[in-house]
Design an enzyme around this catalytic site. Structure first.
Site, PDB file in Angstrom:
ATOM      1  N   TYR A  94      42.001  45.340  38.474  1.00  0.00           N
ATOM      2  CA  TYR A  94      40.778  44.573  38.707  1.00  0.00           C
ATOM      3  C   TYR A  94      39.795  45.460  39.457  1.00  0.00           C
ATOM      4  O   TYR A  94      40.170  46.153  40.403  1.00  0.00           O
ATOM      5  CB  TYR A  94      41.087  43.327  39.546  1.00  0.00           C
ATOM      6  CG  TYR A  94      39.859  42.531  39.950  1.00  0.00           C
ATOM      7  CD1 TYR A  94      39.106  41.834  39.004  1.00  0.00           C
ATOM      8  CD2 TYR A  94      39.447  42.483  41.285  1.00  0.00           C
ATOM      9  CE1 TYR A  94      37.989  41.100  39.382  1.00  0.00           C
ATOM     10  CE2 TYR A  94      38.331  41.746  41.668  1.00  0.00           C
ATOM     11  CZ  TYR A  94      37.606  41.064  40.711  1.00  0.00           C
ATOM     12  OH  TYR A  94      36.494  40.334  41.083  1.00  0.00           O
ATOM     13  N   ASP A 110      39.838  53.437  42.292  1.00  0.00           N
ATOM     14  CA  ASP A 110      39.303  52.235  42.925  1.00  0.00           C
ATOM     15  C   ASP A 110      40.263  51.851  44.042  1.00  0.00           C
ATOM     16  O   ASP A 110      41.320  51.267  43.812  1.00  0.00           O
ATOM     17  CB  ASP A 110      39.165  51.099  41.905  1.00  0.00           C
ATOM     18  CG  ASP A 110      38.593  49.838  42.541  1.00  0.00           C
ATOM     19  OD1 ASP A 110      38.375  49.832  43.772  1.00  0.00           O
ATOM     20  OD2 ASP A 110      38.367  48.866  41.799  1.00  0.00           O
ATOM     21  N   LYS A 137      36.589  45.974  51.275  1.00  0.00           N
ATOM     22  CA  LYS A 137      37.571  45.253  52.098  1.00  0.00           C
ATOM     23  C   LYS A 137      37.699  45.832  53.527  1.00  0.00           C
ATOM     24  O   LYS A 137      36.819  45.595  54.332  1.00  0.00           O
ATOM     25  CB  LYS A 137      38.905  45.156  51.360  1.00  0.00           C
ATOM     26  CG  LYS A 137      38.719  44.382  50.033  1.00  0.00           C
ATOM     27  CD  LYS A 137      39.973  43.824  49.404  1.00  0.00           C
ATOM     28  CE  LYS A 137      39.617  42.848  48.306  1.00  0.00           C
ATOM     29  NZ  LYS A 137      39.731  43.343  46.943  1.00  0.00           N
TER      30      LYS A 137
HETATM   31  C1  PLP Z   1      38.578  43.295  45.844  1.00  0.00           C
HETATM   32  C2  PLP Z   1      38.466  44.391  44.850  1.00  0.00           C
HETATM   33  C3  PLP Z   1      37.256  44.684  44.191  1.00  0.00           C
HETATM   34  C4  PLP Z   1      36.031  43.828  44.348  1.00  0.00           C
HETATM   35  O1  PLP Z   1      35.536  43.860  45.646  1.00  0.00           O
HETATM   36  P1  PLP Z   1      34.515  42.688  46.104  1.00  0.00           P
HETATM   37  O2  PLP Z   1      34.141  43.068  47.503  1.00  0.00           O
HETATM   38  O3  PLP Z   1      35.265  41.413  45.981  1.00  0.00           O
HETATM   39  O4  PLP Z   1      33.351  42.753  45.172  1.00  0.00           O
HETATM   40  C5  PLP Z   1      37.223  45.779  43.352  1.00  0.00           C
HETATM   41  N1  PLP Z   1      38.292  46.557  43.166  1.00  0.00           N
HETATM   42  C6  PLP Z   1      39.465  46.316  43.780  1.00  0.00           C
HETATM   43  C7  PLP Z   1      40.620  47.236  43.552  1.00  0.00           C
HETATM   44  C8  PLP Z   1      39.595  45.226  44.638  1.00  0.00           C
HETATM   45  O5  PLP Z   1      40.771  44.986  45.225  1.00  0.00           O
END
Ligand code: PLP
Length: 429
Positions: free
Chosen positions: A144, A239, A267
């Protein structure tokens, strides 16, 4: 457990927000029931509007590695906010957080702050396309990357497929610019580069996939991905919105030493405030405006209050032994629960890395790809979730979501969680 006030507030919210929430998974759809409304957090504890108290395993979906309302973070925010919330101009706090990242993460020469993980990913993908002058992006089924249009795509049924959009509103023509392969599938990886290598601008992956279960990858798979990207001039984007500053300060690099071309954060980086970031090699980051032609901007980017929160939190993370202590507590939780499950003959296992853990209903120690997760087991998870709530433990309201421990979880609290999990399993299995 009382839920009257939460139920009443949720009813009100249904008249205000789509599905009553401002982010879908909060709605408890996959576990049933109505979401809890919280008033206050302190350390590992969460208090809701009905007066219930829980040990929190969700931690705002990952950001709160120090737990709720850590004194250093609260102090930093309070001090900074009294001087103004935003200037739309540079502040010293940005330099200090930027310096901390560049100094401690060997492959980040330049960083750019944004306001969410999604924004970080969207910008990194644009940069990859701009820098390589190619259009295709490779993604892995089960990762994701936020709600970025070109990454809201599903894999088709073949080994290597062009994406089909997984959300209404994403044009198929855009989804087609994303190629999708399964995680940890060596053959698919070879094939996708053989077929599309020269057209791939970037390959984006969660090096520690943790948004669709915890799908720990074999090191050889990530190593081969690195080699293939280098050989084809494709930029490797890690990511690390969830794994960055979580499994070690430099994220997955602390686990496997593999270096991406670009990296995205979110995060934890904001100490519970909205911050994201992307960064990487100097020659690539030079493409970003105003230095280069790839445009990216943000009214609240580098917000001083959020920077102060991030700085306070990351300062704590840099203390010697911080990650080792977190890992030890998480390992002890998993060992206790796994021993209980084994003794009772339950088909249930907790896998973990650092302070990220995930439980699944299968007779194996690791699940490494999305299509290996048994969708039907999510009904069992819903029962487990309810049984945990009754025992004062707040786990994520979806069986596809991982759990976290924070530095605020004491050994006694971790033991209580382990006991609650064992009892909940006894009640459900
Ligand atoms: C949480 C997350 C996102 C999205 O971040 P948001 O601050 O919710 O937009 C993208 N990539 C990964 C791996 C994530 O865990």
């Amino acid at each position: 457990m009382k839920r009257e006030r939460s139920e009443q507030l949720y009813k009100e919210a249904l008249d205000l927000f789509p599905g009553g929430v401002n982010s879908p998974v909060r709605a408890f759809r996959s576990v049933g029931g109505t979401p809890l409304f919280f008033t206050r957090g302190e350390g590992a504890l969460l208090h809701d509007v009905d007066g219930n108290t829980f040990i929190d395993l969700c931690l705002s979906w990952g950001p709160l590695i120090l737990g709720h309302a850590h004194p250093a973070v609260v102090e930093a925010i309070t001090r900074r906010v009294a001087m103004g919330t935003s200037f739309g101009a540079p502040t010293e706090e940005e330099n200090r957080l930027g310096r901390m990242i560049v100094d401690h993460i060997p492959f980040v020469d330049r960083v750019r702050f944004v306001s969410s993980g999604t924004e970080a990913v969207q910008s990194a993908v644009r940069l990859a396309r701009g820098a390589t002058k190619r259009d295709l992006i490779l993604k892995f089924d089960g990762c994701y990357h936020g709600h970025v249009d070109s990454l809201l795509v599903n894999a088709g049924s073949g080994l290597v497929t062009f994406g089909t959009s997984s959300s209404a509103g994403v044009p198929e023509d855009l989804a087609k610019l994303t190629v999708v392969v399964p995680l940890n599938d060596h053959d698919a990886l070879e094939q996708v580069f053989r077929t599309h290598g020269p057209r791939l601008a970037g390959a984006i992956i969660e090096p520690i996939p943790a948004n669709n279960g915890l799908l720990l990858q074999e090191r050889s798979f990530l190593e081969r991905l690195r080699e293939l990207c280098t050989a084809h001039g494709t930029l490797l984007i890690f990511d690390e919105v969830i794994s960055g500053f979580r499994v070690g300060f430099a994220g997955s690099f602390c686990v496997n030493g593999i270096v991406p071309d670009l990296v995205t954060y979110g995060k934890i980086i904001g100490g519970g405030m909205p911050v994201g970031a992307y960064g990487g090699r100097l020659d690539l980051m030079k493409h970003i405006a105003p230095e280069g032609p790839v445009y990216q901007a943000g009214t609240l980017s580098g917000n001083p209050v959020a920077m102060a929160a991030g700085l306070a939190q990351l300062t704590e993370c840099l203390r010697p032994g911080f990650y080792e202590a977190l890992e030890a507590r998480t390992a002890s939780l998993c060992t206790t629960v796994n021993a209980h499950a084994k003794a009772k003959g339950y088909t249930y296992h907790l896998d973990h890395i650092g302070s990220i853990f995930w439980g699944f209903f299968a007779d194996t120690e690791h699940i490494r790809r999305a299509d290996a997760i048994d969708g039907a087991s999510m009904r069992t998870y819903a029962k487990l979730h309810a049984a945990l709530l009754e025992r004062g433990v707040y786990a994520a309201p979806s069986g596809y979501e991982v759990g976290f421990l924070s530095a605020a979880h004491t050994d006694a609290q971790v033991q209580r969680v382990a006991q609650a999990m064992c009892e909940a399993l006894d009640a459900v299995m």
